[in-house]
Design an enzyme around this catalytic site. Structure first.
Site: not given
Ligand SMILES: [Mg+2]
Length: 148
Positions: A109-110, A13
């Site tokens: 973003d993960e 993350d």
């Molecule tokens: Mg994040």
């Protein structure tokens, strides 16, 4: 008996992803509070991302730019560059794929990765996590949290 009978799945993350990409692209803002916001000319624009320093002023994602400026008048405001964030996200996917072929992007973003079959080659989950973190930092300037 299998060497590893428990699956080891990690969630990678990125911290303050858009803001981290912009700080990496603009070293002159390294020590400045920075936000990515829809339209800096309009105080009604929405904060899409805030760097940790901007968050320390109480600025939060999804608030209005006007509110953020009231909390921190000299915050650096950058317009979003979505194509660039997608490019960096894909670059991070390729880094993760060098540790396992089981990578599942979840959002920009993960990303999930299953490293069960990678432990013999790359070491313990903690070793793999540290290695990923330093490669992502070196190659993109983004801090990535690895949760198991
Ligand atoms: Mg994040």
């Amino acid at each position: 008996m299998p060497r590893q009978d428990r699956r080891v799945i990690m969630l990678a993350d990125c911290q303050s992803f858009y803001a981290s990409v912009e700080k990496s692209a603009h070293p002159e803002y390294k020590d400045r509070p920075l936000v990515v916001a829809g339209d800096p000319a309009r105080r009604s624009g929405i904060i899409l991302a805030a760097c940790p320093l901007a968050k320390s002023y109480g600025i939060t994602t999804a608030e209005r730019l006007g509110e953020a400026l009231a909390k921190c008048p000299d915050v650096v405001v950058v317009r979003p560059r979505m194509a660039e964030y997608i490019r960096v996200s894909l670059h991070i996917t390729r880094i993760l794929q060098s540790y396992t072929d089981l990578v599942e992007p979840y959002s920009i973003d993960e990303q999930f990765l299953d490293v069960t079959g990678s432990l013999d080659l790359f070491g313990s989950p903690e070793t793999i996590a540290r290695s990923i973190q330093s490669r992502v930092m070196d190659e993109t300037g983004v801090y990535i949290r690895i949760n198991q």
